[in-house]
Design a protein around this motif. Structure first.
Motif, PDB file in Angstrom:
ATOM      1  N   TYR A   1       0.821  -1.206   0.000  1.00 52.43           N
ATOM      2  CA  TYR A   1       0.000   0.000   0.000  1.00 52.43           C
ATOM      3  C   TYR A   1       0.857   1.258   0.000  1.00 52.43           C
ATOM      4  O   TYR A   1       1.971   1.264   0.509  1.00 52.43           O
ATOM      5  N   VAL A   2       0.301   2.346  -0.541  1.00 55.97           N
ATOM      6  CA  VAL A   2       0.932   3.658  -0.461  1.00 55.97           C
ATOM      7  C   VAL A   2       0.154   4.481   0.559  1.00 55.97           C
ATOM      8  O   VAL A   2      -0.993   4.862   0.321  1.00 55.97           O
ATOM      9  N   GLU A   3       0.752   4.724   1.703  1.00 51.70           N
ATOM     10  CA  GLU A   3       0.150   5.572   2.728  1.00 51.70           C
ATOM     11  C   GLU A   3       0.679   6.984   2.521  1.00 51.70           C
ATOM     12  O   GLU A   3       1.757   7.347   2.977  1.00 51.70           O
ATOM     13  N   GLN A   4      -0.102   7.813   1.816  1.00 54.55           N
ATOM     14  CA  GLN A   4       0.408   9.094   1.351  1.00 54.55           C
ATOM     15  C   GLN A   4       0.801  10.041   2.484  1.00 54.55           C
ATOM     16  O   GLN A   4       1.859  10.670   2.436  1.00 54.55           O
TER      17      GLN A   4
ATOM     18  N   TYR B   1      10.804   3.599  -0.841  1.00 50.82           N
ATOM     19  CA  TYR B   1       9.425   3.127  -0.696  1.00 50.82           C
ATOM     20  C   TYR B   1       9.088   2.306  -1.936  1.00 50.82           C
ATOM     21  O   TYR B   1       8.979   2.843  -3.023  1.00 50.82           O
ATOM     22  N   PHE B   2       8.962   0.999  -1.749  1.00 50.77           N
ATOM     23  CA  PHE B   2       8.647   0.092  -2.848  1.00 50.77           C
ATOM     24  C   PHE B   2       7.362  -0.673  -2.547  1.00 50.77           C
ATOM     25  O   PHE B   2       7.104  -1.039  -1.396  1.00 50.77           O
ATOM     26  N   LEU B   3       6.575  -0.907  -3.574  1.00 46.40           N
ATOM     27  CA  LEU B   3       5.465  -1.832  -3.456  1.00 46.40           C
ATOM     28  C   LEU B   3       5.999  -3.251  -3.636  1.00 46.40           C
ATOM     29  O   LEU B   3       6.870  -3.487  -4.484  1.00 46.40           O
ATOM     30  N   LYS B   4       5.508  -4.174  -2.847  1.00 49.17           N
ATOM     31  CA  LYS B   4       6.009  -5.547  -2.887  1.00 49.17           C
ATOM     32  C   LYS B   4       5.881  -6.148  -4.282  1.00 49.17           C
ATOM     33  O   LYS B   4       6.760  -6.883  -4.743  1.00 49.17           O
ATOM     34  N   GLU B   5       4.817  -5.810  -4.972  1.00 47.77           N
ATOM     35  CA  GLU B   5       4.581  -6.368  -6.306  1.00 47.77           C
ATOM     36  C   GLU B   5       5.551  -5.849  -7.356  1.00 47.77           C
ATOM     37  O   GLU B   5       5.652  -6.399  -8.445  1.00 47.77           O
ATOM     38  N   SER B   6       6.299  -4.781  -7.006  1.00 46.58           N
ATOM     39  CA  SER B   6       7.223  -4.176  -7.963  1.00 46.58           C
ATOM     40  C   SER B   6       8.647  -4.695  -7.842  1.00 46.58           C
ATOM     41  O   SER B   6       9.513  -4.303  -8.611  1.00 46.58           O
ATOM     42  N   VAL B   7       8.913  -5.532  -6.843  1.00 49.63           N
ATOM     43  CA  VAL B   7      10.254  -6.085  -6.664  1.00 49.63           C
ATOM     44  C   VAL B   7      10.328  -7.397  -7.441  1.00 49.63           C
ATOM     45  O   VAL B   7       9.682  -8.382  -7.092  1.00 49.63           O
ATOM     46  N   PHE B   8      11.136  -7.390  -8.497  1.00 53.32           N
ATOM     47  CA  PHE B   8      11.159  -8.517  -9.422  1.00 53.32           C
ATOM     48  C   PHE B   8      12.365  -9.429  -9.277  1.00 53.32           C
ATOM     49  O   PHE B   8      12.356 -10.559  -9.744  1.00 53.32           O
ATOM     50  N   ASP B   9      13.459  -8.936  -8.667  1.00 55.27           N
ATOM     51  CA  ASP B   9      14.627  -9.803  -8.516  1.00 55.27           C
ATOM     52  C   ASP B   9      15.495  -9.328  -7.359  1.00 55.27           C
ATOM     53  O   ASP B   9      15.316  -8.232  -6.822  1.00 55.27           O
ATOM     54  N   ALA B  10      16.445 -10.180  -6.975  1.00 55.62           N
ATOM     55  CA  ALA B  10      17.300  -9.902  -5.822  1.00 55.62           C
ATOM     56  C   ALA B  10      18.178  -8.690  -6.042  1.00 55.62           C
ATOM     57  O   ALA B  10      18.370  -7.878  -5.134  1.00 55.62           O
TER      58      ALA B  10
ATOM     59  N   ASP C   1       9.651   3.587  -5.767  1.00 58.72           N
ATOM     60  CA  ASP C   1       8.876   2.863  -6.773  1.00 58.72           C
ATOM     61  C   ASP C   1       8.150   3.888  -7.650  1.00 58.72           C
ATOM     62  O   ASP C   1       7.539   4.831  -7.131  1.00 58.72           O
ATOM     63  N   PRO C   2       8.202   3.757  -8.976  1.00 61.49           N
ATOM     64  CA  PRO C   2       7.475   4.691  -9.848  1.00 61.49           C
ATOM     65  C   PRO C   2       6.000   4.816  -9.486  1.00 61.49           C
ATOM     66  O   PRO C   2       5.418   5.900  -9.588  1.00 61.49           O
ATOM     67  N   ALA C   3       5.384   3.707  -9.061  1.00 59.77           N
ATOM     68  CA  ALA C   3       3.968   3.755  -8.686  1.00 59.77           C
ATOM     69  C   ALA C   3       3.761   4.615  -7.443  1.00 59.77           C
ATOM     70  O   ALA C   3       2.752   5.318  -7.311  1.00 59.77           O
ATOM     71  N   VAL C   4       4.718   4.575  -6.515  1.00 63.83           N
ATOM     72  CA  VAL C   4       4.635   5.402  -5.314  1.00 63.83           C
ATOM     73  C   VAL C   4       4.816   6.871  -5.686  1.00 63.83           C
ATOM     74  O   VAL C   4       4.104   7.752  -5.190  1.00 63.83           O
ATOM     75  N   ILE C   5       5.769   7.151  -6.563  1.00 62.75           N
ATOM     76  CA  ILE C   5       5.998   8.524  -7.016  1.00 62.75           C
ATOM     77  C   ILE C   5       4.725   9.090  -7.631  1.00 62.75           C
ATOM     78  O   ILE C   5       4.301  10.212  -7.315  1.00 62.75           O
TER      79      ILE C   5
END
Length: 215
Positions: free
Chosen positions: A85-88, A104-113, A131-135
């Motif tokens: 979630y993004v808690e603004q 600040y990253f969304l869990k779904e946006s982390v693709f590799d180690a 994360d671009p989605a957070v931005i």
């Protein structure tokens, strides 16, 4: 790096610990609740912490509030928020002190180690990893900032990629421009935002925080 991992889901927490240690870093403590997170951050004062937003006891925003409380006690304590979630409101408060060391990253946006460890290292060094989605979410709720209004469309693009933590070389590759062109854009951005510090890394952080935390 000495790292604290705060995540209430056992499998995800254990997986992050194993990944971090496999990459040569040390997990000095883990936490599964908001109060445990704050206690661990203040006790260990890690090089960087990975913190979930919604944790027990209420599964609302305990993790993020623990990170804010810890940074008030230890200014600049590096924190990478990893959430669904993004808690603004609290995200803006986290950015507002201008100290850097924030991700600040969304869990779904982390693709590799590599992506995850790179973000941790950038935040530990006092930079940003957003994360671009957070931005996008933060900017969509922001009010007008006259200094930011001076930026051209291209300068906004460059600054957005800086917020993600990209170097000038990486930004140049993303925008299909030369590295020297990006350097000129960043110099222009600093000037328009009134950022004159000679430390280029510090200027980048300050520019990103101005961008993400519109007054």
């Amino acid at each position: 790096m000495r790292i604290v991992v705060a995540e209430d889901l056992y499998l995800l927490r254990d997986g992050m610990v194993r990944l971090i240690e496999a990459c040569g870093h040390e997990v000095v403590a883990t936490a599964a609740t908001g109060p445990e997170t704050l206690a661990a951050l203040l006790r260990w004062r890690p090089d960087v912490a990975v913190v979930d937003v919604r944790m027990p006891p209420t599964q609302s925003d305990e993790g993020l509030r623990a990170a804010l409380a810890a940074r008030r006690e230890v200014p600049g304590l590096p924190v990478l928020i990893l959430s669904q979630y993004v808690e603004q409101l609290y995200a803006r408060e986290l950015l507002a002190d201008g100290a850097g060391g924030i991700g600040y990253f969304l869990k779904e946006s982390v693709f590799d180690a590599d992506q995850f460890i790179d973000a941790l290292e950038r935040v530990a060094a006092g930079g940003t990893a957003m994360d671009p989605a957070v931005i996008t979410k933060l900017l969509s709720s922001g009010s007008s900032n006259r200094r930011l209004e001076r930026l051209t469309e291209r300068e906004h693009s460059v600054l957005g990629l800086m917020a993600e933590g990209l170097s000038n070389q990486a930004i140049a590759q993303r925008l299909f421009l030369s590295e020297s062109a990006i350097s000129k854009y960043t110099t222009s951005i600093f000037g328009k935002l009134g950022i004159t510090d000679d430390d280029n890394n510090n200027r980048r952080v300050r520019a990103v925080l101005a961008y993400l935390n519109k007054p």
